[in-house]
Enzyme design. Sequence first.
Site, PDB file in Angstrom:
ATOM      1  N   TYR A  10     111.639  32.776  69.324  1.00 28.63           N
ATOM      2  CA  TYR A  10     112.276  33.038  68.025  1.00 28.63           C
ATOM      3  C   TYR A  10     111.290  32.606  66.952  1.00 28.63           C
ATOM      4  O   TYR A  10     110.168  32.184  67.243  1.00 28.63           O
ATOM      5  CB  TYR A  10     113.593  32.249  67.922  1.00 28.63           C
ATOM      6  CG  TYR A  10     114.491  32.668  66.765  1.00 28.63           C
ATOM      7  CD1 TYR A  10     114.950  33.983  66.643  1.00 28.63           C
ATOM      8  CD2 TYR A  10     114.892  31.743  65.793  1.00 28.63           C
ATOM      9  CE1 TYR A  10     115.774  34.359  65.590  1.00 28.63           C
ATOM     10  CE2 TYR A  10     115.718  32.112  64.738  1.00 28.63           C
ATOM     11  CZ  TYR A  10     116.152  33.422  64.643  1.00 28.63           C
ATOM     12  OH  TYR A  10     116.965  33.798  63.598  1.00 28.63           O
ATOM     13  N   ARG A  16     119.327  32.435  64.587  1.00 29.78           N
ATOM     14  CA  ARG A  16     120.093  32.980  65.696  1.00 29.78           C
ATOM     15  C   ARG A  16     119.682  32.399  67.053  1.00 29.78           C
ATOM     16  O   ARG A  16     120.245  32.771  68.080  1.00 29.78           O
ATOM     17  CB  ARG A  16     119.998  34.509  65.706  1.00 29.78           C
ATOM     18  CG  ARG A  16     120.418  35.132  64.388  1.00 29.78           C
ATOM     19  CD  ARG A  16     120.911  36.544  64.516  1.00 29.78           C
ATOM     20  NE  ARG A  16     122.153  36.614  65.251  1.00 29.78           N
ATOM     21  CZ  ARG A  16     123.368  36.428  64.718  1.00 29.78           C
ATOM     22  NH1 ARG A  16     123.511  36.152  63.454  1.00 29.78           N
ATOM     23  NH2 ARG A  16     124.435  36.515  65.467  1.00 29.78           N
ATOM     24  N   TRP A 102     121.104  37.639  53.445  1.00 27.73           N
ATOM     25  CA  TRP A 102     119.784  37.069  53.739  1.00 27.73           C
ATOM     26  C   TRP A 102     118.666  37.914  53.159  1.00 27.73           C
ATOM     27  O   TRP A 102     117.630  37.408  52.754  1.00 27.73           O
ATOM     28  CB  TRP A 102     119.577  36.957  55.254  1.00 27.73           C
ATOM     29  CG  TRP A 102     120.497  36.009  55.939  1.00 27.73           C
ATOM     30  CD1 TRP A 102     121.479  36.326  56.833  1.00 27.73           C
ATOM     31  CD2 TRP A 102     120.549  34.577  55.810  1.00 27.73           C
ATOM     32  NE1 TRP A 102     122.138  35.185  57.255  1.00 27.73           N
ATOM     33  CE2 TRP A 102     121.578  34.100  56.648  1.00 27.73           C
ATOM     34  CE3 TRP A 102     119.816  33.656  55.056  1.00 27.73           C
ATOM     35  CZ2 TRP A 102     121.903  32.748  56.756  1.00 27.73           C
ATOM     36  CZ3 TRP A 102     120.135  32.307  55.166  1.00 27.73           C
ATOM     37  CH2 TRP A 102     121.164  31.868  56.009  1.00 27.73           C
TER      38      TRP A 102
HETATM   39  N1  LIG Z   1     122.257  40.831  66.742  1.00 21.95           N
HETATM   40  C1  LIG Z   1     120.935  40.324  67.004  1.00 21.95           C
HETATM   41  C2  LIG Z   1     120.149  40.310  65.717  1.00 21.95           C
HETATM   42  C3  LIG Z   1     118.697  40.064  65.970  1.00 21.95           C
HETATM   43  C4  LIG Z   1     117.896  40.111  64.686  1.00 21.95           C
HETATM   44  O1  LIG Z   1     118.223  40.820  63.717  1.00 21.95           O
HETATM   45  N2  LIG Z   1     116.787  39.356  64.675  1.00 21.95           N
HETATM   46  C5  LIG Z   1     115.947  39.271  63.518  1.00 21.95           C
HETATM   47  C6  LIG Z   1     115.727  37.805  63.138  1.00 21.95           C
HETATM   48  S1  LIG Z   1     117.231  36.918  62.869  1.00 21.95           S
HETATM   49  C7  LIG Z   1     114.565  39.854  63.816  1.00 21.95           C
HETATM   50  O2  LIG Z   1     114.112  39.838  64.954  1.00 21.95           O
HETATM   51  N3  LIG Z   1     113.868  40.342  62.796  1.00 21.95           N
HETATM   52  C8  LIG Z   1     112.494  40.800  62.945  1.00 21.95           C
HETATM   53  C9  LIG Z   1     112.400  42.278  63.137  1.00 21.95           C
HETATM   54  O3  LIG Z   1     113.388  42.992  62.888  1.00 21.95           O
HETATM   55  O4  LIG Z   1     111.308  42.729  63.511  1.00 21.95           O
HETATM   56  C10 LIG Z   1     121.036  38.915  67.608  1.00 21.95           C
HETATM   57  O5  LIG Z   1     122.036  38.229  67.357  1.00 21.95           O
HETATM   58  O6  LIG Z   1     120.140  38.519  68.349  1.00 21.95           O
END
Ligand SMILES: N[C@@H](CCC(=O)N[C@@H](CS)C(=O)NCC(=O)O)C(=O)O
Length: 197
Positions: A10, A16, A102
């Site tokens: 992460y 998350r 966010w």
């Molecule tokens: N529903 C998913 C959401 C995952 C998500 O949106 N992750 C974001 C960070 S909180 C992410 O990886 N963002 C980077 C990207 O989209 O490349 C979960 O709960 O794991």
Amino acid sequence: MTMQSYKLTYFNMRGRAELPRYIFAYAGIAFEDRRVEWNDWPSIKKRKLPVLEVNGVPLTQSLAIARFLAKEAGLVGNSKLAEAQADALVDTLNDFTLLIPWREDNPQIKTQKIDMLFQSHAPKLLDHLQCHLGDREWLVGDSETWADLYCHVCFTTFSVLRPGFADDHPALCGLIDRVEAIPNVAKWIQSRPTTEF
Ligand SMILES: N[C@@H](CCC(=O)N[C@@H](CS)C(=O)NCC(=O)O)C(=O)O
């Protein structure tokens, strides 16, 4: 029993990944807490984070990861109905986190949206949780579940956005204190990297 290997990837945030981390800590299960930079991630893999690798097998979606670990840790509830109640509470808390703006770039609009959210939705969430808790110690049944841990994870972040937001719900504050007093959870909270969110 064969040793499982766990790698949780992460960003350097609670976000998350924090509920899975709490469950690992609670259960005393060793895991690699891999934290990547925002800018590095897309070049590593086109996948949303968090990702948990279990013996090299990737698992996405934070709540699926947390539910899987909660089963390993005996934290899902002790009947089919209790499991569904814990699931419902996790979803209720998650629904609220999804309303947090966010990605709003304009700081003034962001503050307005957060104000609105805490005025209109937070009291309903808090009343619902407090009503569900009643005069019991834990949200589901008579022992802690992953729903209690998630409540602590979420309230930590909500309190950054709105300090004291749950102060007029003393029973919930008591629940938060009980989660914090679980020795392995307390140890994790003290030793984890300090980040705002
Ligand atoms: N529903 C998913 C959401 C995952 C998500 O949106 N992750 C974001 C960070 S909180 C992410 O990886 N963002 C980077 C990207 O989209 O490349 C979960 O709960 O794991």
